[in-house]
Design a protein around this motif. Structure first.
Motif, PDB file in Angstrom:
ATOM      1  N   ILE A   1      26.442  43.660  -6.745  1.00 30.19           N
ATOM      2  CA  ILE A   1      26.966  44.565  -5.709  1.00 30.19           C
ATOM      3  C   ILE A   1      25.796  45.139  -4.911  1.00 30.19           C
ATOM      4  CG2 ILE A   1      28.261  46.686  -5.233  1.00 30.19           C
ATOM      5  CD1 ILE A   1      30.027  44.481  -6.410  1.00 30.19           C
ATOM      6  N   VAL A   2      25.915  45.038  -3.592  1.00 34.29           N
ATOM      7  CA  VAL A   2      24.912  45.618  -2.702  1.00 34.29           C
ATOM      8  C   VAL A   2      25.554  46.785  -1.959  1.00 34.29           C
ATOM      9  CG1 VAL A   2      23.425  45.225  -0.689  1.00 34.29           C
ATOM     10  CG2 VAL A   2      23.663  43.439  -2.425  1.00 34.29           C
ATOM     11  N   THR A   3      24.952  47.959  -2.099  1.00 31.76           N
ATOM     12  CA  THR A   3      25.383  49.140  -1.355  1.00 31.76           C
ATOM     13  C   THR A   3      24.601  49.173  -0.050  1.00 31.76           C
ATOM     14  OG1 THR A   3      25.800  50.312  -3.420  1.00 31.76           O
ATOM     15  CG2 THR A   3      25.602  51.657  -1.427  1.00 31.76           C
TER      16      THR A   3
ATOM     17  N   LEU B   1      34.362  51.184   9.755  1.00 37.58           N
ATOM     18  CA  LEU B   1      33.812  50.388   8.657  1.00 37.58           C
ATOM     19  C   LEU B   1      34.661  49.146   8.427  1.00 37.58           C
ATOM     20  CD1 LEU B   1      32.939  53.263   6.163  1.00 37.58           C
ATOM     21  CD2 LEU B   1      31.360  51.945   7.572  1.00 37.58           C
ATOM     22  N   PRO B   2      34.076  48.119   7.785  1.00 36.04           N
ATOM     23  CA  PRO B   2      34.861  46.909   7.510  1.00 36.04           C
ATOM     24  C   PRO B   2      35.943  47.194   6.480  1.00 36.04           C
ATOM     25  CG  PRO B   2      32.772  46.804   6.362  1.00 36.04           C
ATOM     26  CD  PRO B   2      32.721  48.034   7.241  1.00 36.04           C
ATOM     27  N   LYS B   3      36.973  46.389   6.500  1.00 37.12           N
ATOM     28  CA  LYS B   3      38.063  46.517   5.532  1.00 37.12           C
ATOM     29  C   LYS B   3      37.659  45.874   4.200  1.00 37.12           C
ATOM     30  CE  LYS B   3      41.085  48.144   8.558  1.00 37.12           C
ATOM     31  NZ  LYS B   3      40.572  49.397   9.018  1.00 37.12           N
ATOM     32  N   VAL B   4      38.130  46.457   3.104  1.00 36.65           N
ATOM     33  CA  VAL B   4      37.921  45.848   1.788  1.00 36.65           C
ATOM     34  C   VAL B   4      38.548  44.458   1.822  1.00 36.65           C
ATOM     35  CG1 VAL B   4      38.543  45.989  -0.656  1.00 36.65           C
ATOM     36  CG2 VAL B   4      37.792  48.042   0.560  1.00 36.65           C
ATOM     37  N   GLY B   5      37.814  43.474   1.311  1.00 41.89           N
ATOM     38  CA  GLY B   5      38.282  42.087   1.315  1.00 41.89           C
ATOM     39  C   GLY B   5      37.672  41.254   2.420  1.00 41.89           C
ATOM     40  N   LYS B   6      37.102  41.893   3.436  1.00 36.68           N
ATOM     41  CA  LYS B   6      36.483  41.147   4.535  1.00 36.68           C
ATOM     42  C   LYS B   6      35.239  40.442   4.017  1.00 36.68           C
ATOM     43  CE  LYS B   6      34.593  41.585   9.208  1.00 36.68           C
ATOM     44  NZ  LYS B   6      35.178  40.392   9.743  1.00 36.68           N
TER      45      LYS B   6
ATOM     46  N   GLY C   1      28.612  38.423   1.936  1.00 36.26           N
ATOM     47  CA  GLY C   1      29.466  38.632   0.778  1.00 36.26           C
ATOM     48  C   GLY C   1      30.762  39.300   1.158  1.00 36.26           C
ATOM     49  N   GLU C   2      31.543  39.656   0.144  1.00 35.31           N
ATOM     50  CA  GLU C   2      32.857  40.263   0.356  1.00 35.31           C
ATOM     51  C   GLU C   2      32.784  41.776   0.186  1.00 35.31           C
ATOM     52  OE1 GLU C   2      37.309  40.401  -1.655  1.00 35.31           O
ATOM     53  OE2 GLU C   2      35.918  38.832  -2.274  1.00 35.31           O
ATOM     54  N   VAL C   3      33.337  42.502   1.132  1.00 34.49           N
ATOM     55  CA  VAL C   3      33.385  43.960   1.054  1.00 34.49           C
ATOM     56  C   VAL C   3      34.333  44.342  -0.090  1.00 34.49           C
ATOM     57  CG1 VAL C   3      34.003  46.094   2.257  1.00 34.49           C
ATOM     58  CG2 VAL C   3      32.933  44.204   3.521  1.00 34.49           C
ATOM     59  N   VAL C   4      33.816  45.109  -1.049  1.00 29.62           N
ATOM     60  CA  VAL C   4      34.621  45.511  -2.201  1.00 29.62           C
ATOM     61  C   VAL C   4      34.919  47.012  -2.211  1.00 29.62           C
ATOM     62  CG1 VAL C   4      33.952  43.567  -3.672  1.00 29.62           C
ATOM     63  CG2 VAL C   4      32.571  45.667  -3.685  1.00 29.62           C
ATOM     64  N   GLU C   5      34.212  47.766  -1.376  1.00 31.48           N
ATOM     65  CA  GLU C   5      34.453  49.206  -1.320  1.00 31.48           C
ATOM     66  C   GLU C   5      33.877  49.753  -0.029  1.00 31.48           C
ATOM     67  OE1 GLU C   5      33.483  53.232  -3.989  1.00 31.48           O
ATOM     68  OE2 GLU C   5      32.873  51.272  -4.751  1.00 31.48           O
ATOM     69  N   VAL C   6      34.548  50.757   0.528  1.00 37.77           N
ATOM     70  CA  VAL C   6      34.007  51.506   1.661  1.00 37.77           C
ATOM     71  C   VAL C   6      33.969  52.979   1.274  1.00 37.77           C
ATOM     72  CG1 VAL C   6      34.767  49.862   3.425  1.00 37.77           C
ATOM     73  CG2 VAL C   6      36.230  51.796   2.827  1.00 37.77           C
TER      74      VAL C   6
ATOM     75  N   GLU D   1      25.061  60.195  -0.413  1.00 37.10           N
ATOM     76  CA  GLU D   1      26.495  60.347  -0.138  1.00 37.10           C
ATOM     77  C   GLU D   1      26.919  59.717   1.183  1.00 37.10           C
ATOM     78  OE1 GLU D   1      29.066  61.794  -2.070  1.00 37.10           O
ATOM     79  OE2 GLU D   1      27.515  61.553  -3.593  1.00 37.10           O
ATOM     80  N   GLY D   2      25.961  59.400   2.056  1.00 35.79           N
ATOM     81  CA  GLY D   2      26.275  58.802   3.348  1.00 35.79           C
ATOM     82  C   GLY D   2      26.285  57.283   3.353  1.00 35.79           C
ATOM     83  N   TRP D   3      26.275  56.647   2.161  1.00 34.64           N
ATOM     84  CA  TRP D   3      26.371  55.179   2.109  1.00 34.64           C
ATOM     85  C   TRP D   3      27.657  54.749   2.811  1.00 34.64           C
ATOM     86  CZ3 TRP D   3      30.434  52.685  -0.329  1.00 34.64           C
ATOM     87  CH2 TRP D   3      31.230  53.462  -1.182  1.00 34.64           C
ATOM     88  N   MET D   4      27.689  53.489   3.289  1.00 34.32           N
ATOM     89  CA  MET D   4      28.828  53.071   4.109  1.00 34.32           C
ATOM     90  C   MET D   4      29.781  52.097   3.429  1.00 34.32           C
ATOM     91  SD  MET D   4      27.254  53.076   7.875  1.00 34.32           S
ATOM     92  CE  MET D   4      26.670  54.632   8.532  1.00 34.32           C
ATOM     93  N   PHE D   5      29.243  51.009   2.873  1.00 29.79           N
ATOM     94  CA  PHE D   5      30.122  50.047   2.212  1.00 29.79           C
ATOM     95  C   PHE D   5      29.359  49.287   1.146  1.00 29.79           C
ATOM     96  CE2 PHE D   5      28.472  48.121   6.094  1.00 29.79           C
ATOM     97  CZ  PHE D   5      28.043  46.867   5.701  1.00 29.79           C
ATOM     98  N   LYS D   6      30.128  48.617   0.273  1.00 30.35           N
ATOM     99  CA  LYS D   6      29.547  47.819  -0.810  1.00 30.35           C
ATOM    100  C   LYS D   6      30.054  46.394  -0.682  1.00 30.35           C
ATOM    101  CE  LYS D   6      28.990  51.716  -3.909  1.00 30.35           C
ATOM    102  NZ  LYS D   6      29.100  52.225  -5.281  1.00 30.35           N
ATOM    103  N   VAL D   7      29.137  45.461  -0.934  1.00 30.30           N
ATOM    104  CA  VAL D   7      29.417  44.036  -0.781  1.00 30.30           C
ATOM    105  C   VAL D   7      29.140  43.325  -2.099  1.00 30.30           C
ATOM    106  CG1 VAL D   7      28.734  41.937   0.459  1.00 30.30           C
ATOM    107  CG2 VAL D   7      28.757  44.132   1.656  1.00 30.30           C
ATOM    108  N   LYS D   8      30.091  42.496  -2.524  1.00 32.45           N
ATOM    109  CA  LYS D   8      29.866  41.641  -3.701  1.00 32.45           C
ATOM    110  C   LYS D   8      29.188  40.372  -3.200  1.00 32.45           C
ATOM    111  CE  LYS D   8      32.225  39.285  -7.484  1.00 32.45           C
ATOM    112  NZ  LYS D   8      31.761  39.853  -8.706  1.00 32.45           N
ATOM    113  N   VAL D   9      28.028  40.075  -3.769  1.00 31.83           N
ATOM    114  CA  VAL D   9      27.244  38.922  -3.330  1.00 31.83           C
ATOM    115  C   VAL D   9      27.303  37.805  -4.377  1.00 31.83           C
ATOM    116  CG1 VAL D   9      25.687  40.266  -1.858  1.00 31.83           C
ATOM    117  CG2 VAL D   9      25.120  39.963  -4.270  1.00 31.83           C
TER     118      VAL D   9
END
Length: 134
Positions: free
Chosen positions: A21-23, A42-47, A73-78, A104-112
């Protein structure tokens, strides 16, 4: 957060790898250039994002800028704190981006993909050299 452990895109996003997971967030330099953020898309989860693709948009009183994907990768959390929730009438708290872009200002997480590294991104020292020219 250990800023030396992060990697940086030339387009002012930071990335932190934890397992697969990349934040992702934007850097303090980007926040300072934008001044006061007023809207974030922000991107939608699953994109599924491609490397370098525009994943979102941040607007401020000064300008509008893309938020690019520093990894594929795939967005898994915003970060839902940063977006309006009409169902609960909760308003976005963009002050988190201004006041704590690396926390706390992170934007999204991507599964790589397994084995993905952030070696193609800039180290903190290399990123600081890049922004010193601005």
């Amino acid at each position: 957060m250990d800023l030396d452990a992060l990697r940086y895109a030339p387009t002012h996003e930071w990335a932190k790898l934890d397992g697969d997971i990349v934040t992702v967030g934007i850097t303090q330099f980007a926040v300072e250039q934008l001044t006061e953020p007023t809207f974030l898309d922000l991107p939608k989860v699953g994109k599924v994002l491609k490397l370098g693709e525009e994943a979102g948009v941040i607007e401020s009183v000064k300008s509008t800028s893309g938020v690019n994907a520093p990894v594929a990768g795939e967005v898994v959390e915003v970060n839902t704190k940063l977006i309006d929730d009409p169902a609960t009438k909760r308003k976005a708290d963009l002050s988190l981006v201004n006041n704590d872009p690396f926390g706390e200002g992170w934007m999204f997480k991507v599964k790589v993909a397994p084995g993905t590294t952030l070696d193609s991104l800039l180290s903190k020292a290399d990123y600081e050299k890049q922004i010193a020219g601005h």
